[in-house]
Scaffold this active site. Structure first.
Site, mmCIF file in Angstrom:
data_model
loop_
_atom_site.group_PDB
_atom_site.id
_atom_site.type_symbol
_atom_site.label_atom_id
_atom_site.label_comp_id
_atom_site.label_asym_id
_atom_site.label_seq_id
_atom_site.Cartn_x
_atom_site.Cartn_y
_atom_site.Cartn_z
ATOM 1 N N THR A 36 0.865 -1.191 0.000
ATOM 2 C CA THR A 36 0.000 0.000 0.000
ATOM 3 C C THR A 36 0.902 1.242 0.000
ATOM 4 O O THR A 36 1.886 1.308 0.741
ATOM 5 C CB THR A 36 -0.919 0.035 1.242
ATOM 6 O OG1 THR A 36 -0.094 -0.099 2.406
ATOM 7 C CG2 THR A 36 -1.938 -1.080 1.219
ATOM 8 N N SER A 129 15.838 -11.074 15.748
ATOM 9 C CA SER A 129 15.378 -10.758 17.108
ATOM 10 C C SER A 129 15.918 -9.418 17.572
ATOM 11 O O SER A 129 17.017 -9.033 17.204
ATOM 12 C CB SER A 129 15.819 -11.843 18.086
ATOM 13 O OG SER A 129 15.435 -11.460 19.396
ATOM 14 N N GLY A 130 15.111 -8.756 18.388
ATOM 15 C CA GLY A 130 15.570 -7.496 18.968
ATOM 16 C C GLY A 130 14.513 -6.417 18.879
ATOM 17 O O GLY A 130 14.768 -5.268 19.247
ATOM 18 N N LYS A 184 15.021 -19.204 15.572
ATOM 19 C CA LYS A 184 14.291 -18.049 16.133
ATOM 20 C C LYS A 184 13.095 -18.508 16.967
ATOM 21 O O LYS A 184 12.812 -17.962 18.032
ATOM 22 C CB LYS A 184 13.841 -17.111 15.001
ATOM 23 C CG LYS A 184 12.990 -15.930 15.470
ATOM 24 C CD LYS A 184 13.766 -15.028 16.393
ATOM 25 C CE LYS A 184 13.105 -13.836 17.001
ATOM 26 N NZ LYS A 184 11.728 -13.595 17.062
ATOM 27 N N HIS A 187 14.327 -19.673 20.213
ATOM 28 C CA HIS A 187 14.747 -18.459 20.947
ATOM 29 C C HIS A 187 13.538 -17.861 21.676
ATOM 30 O O HIS A 187 13.610 -17.491 22.847
ATOM 31 C CB HIS A 187 15.344 -17.448 19.959
ATOM 32 C CG HIS A 187 15.413 -16.029 20.467
ATOM 33 N ND1 HIS A 187 14.295 -15.213 20.564
ATOM 34 C CD2 HIS A 187 16.446 -15.288 20.947
ATOM 35 C CE1 HIS A 187 14.639 -14.044 21.066
ATOM 36 N NE2 HIS A 187 15.951 -14.055 21.304
ATOM 37 N N GLU A 191 12.685 -17.326 25.531
ATOM 38 C CA GLU A 191 12.269 -15.967 25.974
ATOM 39 C C GLU A 191 11.035 -16.066 26.887
ATOM 40 O O GLU A 191 10.950 -15.382 27.909
ATOM 41 C CB GLU A 191 11.976 -15.141 24.722
ATOM 42 C CG GLU A 191 11.412 -13.759 24.931
ATOM 43 C CD GLU A 191 11.027 -13.095 23.585
ATOM 44 O OE1 GLU A 191 11.893 -12.956 22.709
ATOM 45 O OE2 GLU A 191 9.839 -12.733 23.426
HETATM 46 C C1 6PG Z 1 12.267 -10.864 19.392
HETATM 47 C C2 6PG Z 1 10.946 -11.137 20.027
HETATM 48 C C3 6PG Z 1 9.846 -10.822 19.087
HETATM 49 C C4 6PG Z 1 8.529 -10.625 19.796
HETATM 50 C C5 6PG Z 1 7.910 -11.888 20.263
HETATM 51 C C6 6PG Z 1 6.876 -11.651 21.325
HETATM 52 O O1 6PG Z 1 13.062 -11.775 19.418
HETATM 53 O O2 6PG Z 1 12.460 -9.757 18.902
HETATM 54 O O3 6PG Z 1 10.868 -12.473 20.405
HETATM 55 O O4 6PG Z 1 9.838 -11.804 18.114
HETATM 56 O O5 6PG Z 1 8.696 -9.746 20.846
HETATM 57 O O6 6PG Z 1 7.314 -12.458 19.147
HETATM 58 O O7 6PG Z 1 6.150 -12.781 21.396
HETATM 59 P P1 6PG Z 1 4.795 -12.907 22.171
HETATM 60 O O8 6PG Z 1 3.900 -11.787 21.702
HETATM 61 O O9 6PG Z 1 4.272 -14.240 21.774
HETATM 62 O O10 6PG Z 1 5.129 -12.791 23.611
#
Ligand code: 6PG
Length: 477
Positions: A36, A129-130, A184, A187, A191
């Site tokens: 878009t 990630s990040g 990922k 990971h 997390e």
């Molecule tokens: C990352 C995080 C990112 C996101 C998660 C949150 O590595 O940058 O993991 O991917 O913050 O997807 O996941 P939930 O919404 O399932 O807690």
């Protein structure tokens, strides 16, 4: 029309825009496009950059790229990724590389890899990630696809990735096909466990120690100076210190006590079940989020419960020190489970994952970045075939130092009716790993009794069914 751009990015949401600007900052000429036009206009208006050229026409954008083309897709995971691939397919040629940097399910990445392979196009599922900050200033990047494709795409990805304290980029080729997104996914599972452990420690300190939010913030700041040093611990203090902008005290106390989730933790658990790897802590973290969602139900029951008097039985300074050990033990168990899954899945999917490399690129840029990951890197570098993290001499010694304190805090939590399911799961997991007998002989006896499922004897090979001499009435109750 000259082929002037080094790379392209499709999808100008916050993550996509930030990733594009990060690439442009590193001297690469980038073509940006969004389905878009409004987001293209927004990008140009808010982020004019000499190295970024914006397009509202996909064909023109593709035509502006040097060959072989490198195109990043950063759109919502699922069908939108397939739609972009379909739109791109007629415009691409052999040896072009399509990178999906969204939070895609690794099996979708495997499918897309196989789908584009006959056309000579490499599809690389790339875990990033990040969050938004990481995308802009240096994320951790887990790359799938092919080793050959990494040779051409690696330099730009390594340039934009976070750098660990030793200067190494937090970006590497993880393995063929869907390996990047697999790494990922796990990971994110870790997390979930990491965050649940922090939440449980917070509850224990708050309820048993009676600390205020400001005192709790100080405690996590103190933890941040030691072996728990990590991004998540550092932001815990920040969240605890934040004031409510509406002036109603501390913001954390105004946040509804119900955690959301987008699904990557759940995917990890499902994969653990399918691979046959115990992930009790990640499962527990998902379950804790499910239960957290039942706010109204929990509140009614809590109001009906007989009030309890908290029994601490130690001074608060000891509690703070013991909770640090409790968290550290939980962390060891969570990473032991996650890395056990990496090992098993690597064989199952033929990803050929390098566990030391995974830990190494998690050291900066990603949400679970932590000092502790240097020790995991060292453990798998010293012994790549390590069966479980708990067998590494370093972690064995740390468990010997911390486990008794963790048991004590866990028992205190249970004794005072404070939920700490993931910490309790950590201790049970560690105890099971170190037990010769876990009671499964009795399970086998029961299975054979009611279903002739057979069992193995200790003194002879093979499975046998036993004719049990004592017959019970089926309607025993
Ligand atoms: C990352 C995080 C990112 C996101 C998660 C949150 O590595 O940058 O993991 O991917 O913050 O997807 O996941 P939930 O919404 O399932 O807690």
């Amino acid at each position: 029309m000259t082929m002037r751009n080094d790379i392209a990015l499709i999808g100008l949401g916050v993550m996509g825009s930030n990733l594009a600007l990060n690439i442009a900052d590193h001297g690469y000429k980038i073509a940006v496009y969004n389905y878009t036009a409004d987001l293209v206009e927004k990008f140009v208006k808010e982020n004019p950059h000499p190295n970024a050229e914006a397009f509202t026409d996909l064909k023109a954008m593709v035509a502006s790229l040097k060959r072989p083309r490198q195109i990043i897709i950063m759109v919502t995971a699922g069908k939108p990724v397939d739609a972009v691939i379909e739109a791109l397919k007629p415009l691409l040629d052999k040896d072009d590389i399509v990178l999906d940097t969204g939070n895609s399910f690794y099996q979708d990445s495997m499918r897309r890899f196989a789908q584009l392979q006959p056309l000579g196009i490499v599809f690389a599922g790339v875990g990033v990630s990040g969050g938004a900050e990481g995308a802009r200033h240096g994320p951790a990047i887990m790359v799938g696809g092919t080793h050959e494709a990494y040779q051409s795409i690696g330099p730009v990805l390594e340039a934009i990735a976070a750098k660990a304290a030793d200067g190494k980029p937090c970006c590497a080729f993880m393995g063929e096909g869907g390996a990047g997104h697999y790494v990922k996914m796990v990971h994110n599972g870790i997390e979930y466990a990491d965050m649940e452990l922090i939440a449980e420690s917070y509850l224990v300190l708050k309820r048993l120690g009676g600390f205020t939010n400001a005192e709790l913030a100080d405690i996590y700041e103190r933890y941040q100076q030691g072996p728990l040093q990590s991004y998540l611990i550092s932001i815990t203090s920040k969240v605890l210190r934040e004031k409510d902008p509406q002036g109603k005290g501390d913001l954390v106390d105004m946040i509804v006590d119900a955690a959301g989730q987008k699904g990557t933790g759940k995917w990890t658990c499902i994969d653990g079940f399918e691979t046959g790897v115990a992930l009790s802590m990640i499962d527990g973290a998902c379950n804790a989020r499910f239960i957290s969602g039942k706010v109204a139900e929990r509140t009614v029951r809590a109001q009906q419960a007989v009030p309890r008097t908290i029994k601490l039985g130690m001074d608060k300074t000891s509690l703070i020190a013991k909770v640090e050990h409790y968290l550290y033990v939980g962390k060891i168990a969570a990473y032991a489970q996650g890395f056990d899954l990496y090992r098993s899945a690597s064989e199952k999917y033929d990803f050929k994952l390098n566990l030391a490399k995974i830990a190494e690129i998690f050291r900066a840029g990603c949400i679970i970045q932590a000092r502790f990951l240097n020790d995991i890197t060292a453990a798998f570098t010293a012994e790549p075939q390590l069966a479980n993290l708990v067998d590494a001499p370093f972690f064995k010694a740390r468990l010997a130092d911390c486990l008794e304190d963790a048991r004590e805090v866990c028992a205190l939590a249970i004794g005072n009716a404070i939920p700490n399911p993931v910490m309790a799961a950590a201790i049970s997991y560690l105890d099971a790993l170190h037990s010769e007998c876990v009671g499964a002989n009795l399970i086998q006896g029961l299975r054979d009794y009611f279903g002739a499922h057979t069992f193995e004897r200790k003194d002879a090979p093979g499975f046998i069914h036993h004719t049990w001499s004592c017959k019970a009435s089926f309607n025993a109750v």
